[in-house]
Design a protein around this motif. Structure first.
Motif, PDB file in Angstrom:
ATOM      1  N   LEU A 127      43.668  65.246  -3.137  1.00 24.06           N
ATOM      2  CA  LEU A 127      44.952  66.344  -2.068  1.00 24.06           C
ATOM      3  C   LEU A 127      43.827  67.384  -1.881  1.00 24.06           C
ATOM      4  N   ASP A 128      44.017  67.622  -0.116  1.00 30.14           N
ATOM      5  CA  ASP A 128      43.023  68.236   0.716  1.00 30.14           C
ATOM      6  C   ASP A 128      43.837  69.915   0.035  1.00 30.14           C
ATOM      7  N   MET A 129      43.538  71.188  -0.265  1.00 26.24           N
ATOM      8  CA  MET A 129      44.283  72.348  -0.750  1.00 26.24           C
ATOM      9  C   MET A 129      44.646  72.951   0.371  1.00 26.24           C
ATOM     10  N   ASP A 130      43.803  72.532   1.646  1.00 24.78           N
ATOM     11  CA  ASP A 130      44.607  73.446   2.528  1.00 24.78           C
ATOM     12  C   ASP A 130      44.263  72.548   3.409  1.00 24.78           C
ATOM     13  N   LEU A 131      46.316  72.470   4.065  1.00 27.27           N
ATOM     14  CA  LEU A 131      46.284  71.515   5.039  1.00 27.27           C
ATOM     15  C   LEU A 131      47.121  72.408   6.054  1.00 27.27           C
ATOM     16  N   GLY A 132      45.968  73.015   6.538  1.00 23.81           N
ATOM     17  CA  GLY A 132      45.893  74.022   7.815  1.00 23.81           C
ATOM     18  C   GLY A 132      47.418  75.423   7.281  1.00 23.81           C
ATOM     19  N   THR A 133      48.547  74.954   7.671  1.00 20.97           N
ATOM     20  CA  THR A 133      49.342  76.018   7.493  1.00 20.97           C
ATOM     21  C   THR A 133      50.049  75.886   6.542  1.00 20.97           C
ATOM     22  N   GLU A 134      49.731  75.027   5.818  1.00 21.47           N
ATOM     23  CA  GLU A 134      50.430  75.059   3.932  1.00 21.47           C
ATOM     24  C   GLU A 134      49.635  74.751   3.569  1.00 21.47           C
ATOM     25  N   THR A 135      49.559  74.170   2.137  1.00 18.00           N
ATOM     26  CA  THR A 135      48.766  73.855   1.080  1.00 18.00           C
ATOM     27  C   THR A 135      49.528  72.694   0.270  1.00 18.00           C
ATOM     28  N   SER A 136      48.952  72.092  -0.455  1.00 12.93           N
ATOM     29  CA  SER A 136      48.655  70.576  -1.347  1.00 12.93           C
ATOM     30  C   SER A 136      49.512  70.893  -2.478  1.00 12.93           C
ATOM     31  N   GLU A 137      49.622  72.512  -2.726  1.00 15.97           N
ATOM     32  CA  GLU A 137      50.519  72.982  -4.095  1.00 15.97           C
ATOM     33  C   GLU A 137      52.064  72.312  -4.499  1.00 15.97           C
ATOM     34  N   SER A 149      38.753  69.966  -1.454  1.00 10.57           N
ATOM     35  CA  SER A 149      38.205  71.132  -1.114  1.00 10.57           C
ATOM     36  C   SER A 149      37.068  71.806   0.352  1.00 10.57           C
ATOM     37  N   GLY A 150      37.309  71.901   1.550  1.00  9.65           N
ATOM     38  CA  GLY A 150      36.182  72.349   2.253  1.00  9.65           C
ATOM     39  C   GLY A 150      35.463  73.936   2.382  1.00  9.65           C
ATOM     40  N   TYR A 151      35.692  74.441   1.591  1.00 12.51           N
ATOM     41  CA  TYR A 151      35.936  75.591   1.375  1.00 12.51           C
ATOM     42  C   TYR A 151      35.005  76.289  -0.292  1.00 12.51           C
ATOM     43  N   ASP A 152      34.138  77.536  -0.536  1.00 15.19           N
ATOM     44  CA  ASP A 152      33.728  77.830  -1.542  1.00 15.19           C
ATOM     45  C   ASP A 152      35.263  78.543  -2.592  1.00 15.19           C
ATOM     46  N   GLU A 153      36.063  79.195  -1.320  1.00 19.01           N
ATOM     47  CA  GLU A 153      37.295  79.479  -2.971  1.00 19.01           C
ATOM     48  C   GLU A 153      38.409  78.624  -2.063  1.00 19.01           C
ATOM     49  N   GLY A 163      43.140  73.816 -13.520  1.00 18.57           N
ATOM     50  CA  GLY A 163      42.629  73.225 -14.347  1.00 18.57           C
ATOM     51  C   GLY A 163      41.959  71.861 -13.085  1.00 18.57           C
ATOM     52  N   VAL A 164      42.798  71.233 -12.379  1.00 24.71           N
ATOM     53  CA  VAL A 164      43.022  70.303 -11.832  1.00 24.71           C
ATOM     54  C   VAL A 164      41.237  69.880 -10.846  1.00 24.71           C
ATOM     55  N   PRO A 165      40.584  68.698 -11.814  1.00 20.49           N
ATOM     56  CA  PRO A 165      39.238  69.108 -10.640  1.00 20.49           C
ATOM     57  C   PRO A 165      39.108  68.939  -8.871  1.00 20.49           C
ATOM     58  N   VAL A 166      38.892  69.811  -8.691  1.00 19.05           N
ATOM     59  CA  VAL A 166      38.074  69.573  -6.822  1.00 19.05           C
ATOM     60  C   VAL A 166      36.599  69.616  -7.355  1.00 19.05           C
ATOM     61  N   VAL A 167      37.121  68.559  -6.111  1.00 18.04           N
ATOM     62  CA  VAL A 167      35.598  67.660  -5.360  1.00 18.04           C
ATOM     63  C   VAL A 167      35.560  68.895  -4.294  1.00 18.04           C
ATOM     64  N   SER A 168      34.331  68.879  -3.345  1.00 17.48           N
ATOM     65  CA  SER A 168      34.113  69.787  -2.496  1.00 17.48           C
ATOM     66  C   SER A 168      33.860  68.635  -1.016  1.00 17.48           C
ATOM     67  N   LYS A 169      33.824  68.813   0.044  1.00 13.93           N
ATOM     68  CA  LYS A 169      33.603  68.270   1.215  1.00 13.93           C
ATOM     69  C   LYS A 169      32.423  69.159   1.775  1.00 13.93           C
ATOM     70  N   PRO A 170      31.479  68.075   2.159  1.00 15.67           N
ATOM     71  CA  PRO A 170      31.818  66.779   2.702  1.00 15.67           C
ATOM     72  C   PRO A 170      31.445  65.660   1.160  1.00 15.67           C
ATOM     73  N   TYR A 171      32.451  64.774   0.634  1.00 18.45           N
ATOM     74  CA  TYR A 171      32.278  64.110  -0.367  1.00 18.45           C
ATOM     75  C   TYR A 171      32.124  62.704  -0.343  1.00 18.45           C
ATOM     76  N   THR A 172      31.451  62.587  -1.862  1.00 18.37           N
ATOM     77  CA  THR A 172      31.129  60.612  -1.047  1.00 18.37           C
ATOM     78  C   THR A 172      31.720  60.048  -2.527  1.00 18.37           C
ATOM     79  N   GLY A 173      31.893  58.935  -2.551  1.00 16.51           N
ATOM     80  CA  GLY A 173      32.127  58.221  -3.097  1.00 16.51           C
ATOM     81  C   GLY A 173      31.653  58.239  -5.022  1.00 16.51           C
ATOM     82  N   SER A 174      30.799  58.748  -5.301  1.00 20.37           N
ATOM     83  CA  SER A 174      30.504  59.152  -6.267  1.00 20.37           C
ATOM     84  C   SER A 174      31.211  60.195  -6.879  1.00 20.37           C
TER      85      SER A 174
END
Length: 119
Positions: free
Chosen positions: A56-66, A83-87, A97-108
């Motif tokens: 799930l992308d956290m920020d979907l423009g005008t809404e979040t994925s909450e 997420s593509g953001y630091d915050e 506690g849900v894991p967050v991967v930072s964009k750009p992310y890789t398959g690894s």
């Protein structure tokens, strides 16, 4: 559960990133991937399909994925945020506690996050 019975959901508002995420998940053994860019579409997909993992992308423009995350949690479906953001946007305590991967992310990056979920 066999590898080809795993179904993923990708919620991402950037089409290029969504296509890359789908490819990564297919490479990781998710035979069926549903891709959408809005909360409404994602909730419908969750209602209509047996999702076994979601990215799930956290920020979907005008809404979040909450709301999507809350729905997945209620069903016991594992998921991670991207997420593509630091915050990150404020989320409820149940989602902290849900894991967050930072964009750009890789398959690894995605594989490591999925492994961290124990799936």
């Amino acid at each position: 559960m066999t590898a080809n019975s795993r179904t993923a959901l990708v919620v991402e508002d950037n089409m290029i990133i969504a296509m890359e995420a789908e490819e990564i998940l297919r490479d990781l053994g998710y035979a069926d991937c549903h891709v959408c860019s809005s909360v409404r579409s994602a909730l419908q997909i969750i209602e209509d399909n047996p999702i076994t993992f979601a990215l799930l992308d956290m920020d979907l423009g005008t809404e979040t994925s909450e709301d999507i995350a809350t729905s997945l949690q209620a069903k016991g479906t594992p998921f991670i945020f991207a997420s593509g953001y630091d915050e990150f946007p404020e989320m409820t305590e149940e989602l902290t506690g849900v894991p967050v991967v930072s964009k750009p992310y890789t398959g690894s990056d995605i594989a490591a996050a999925i492994a961290g979920l124990g799936i």
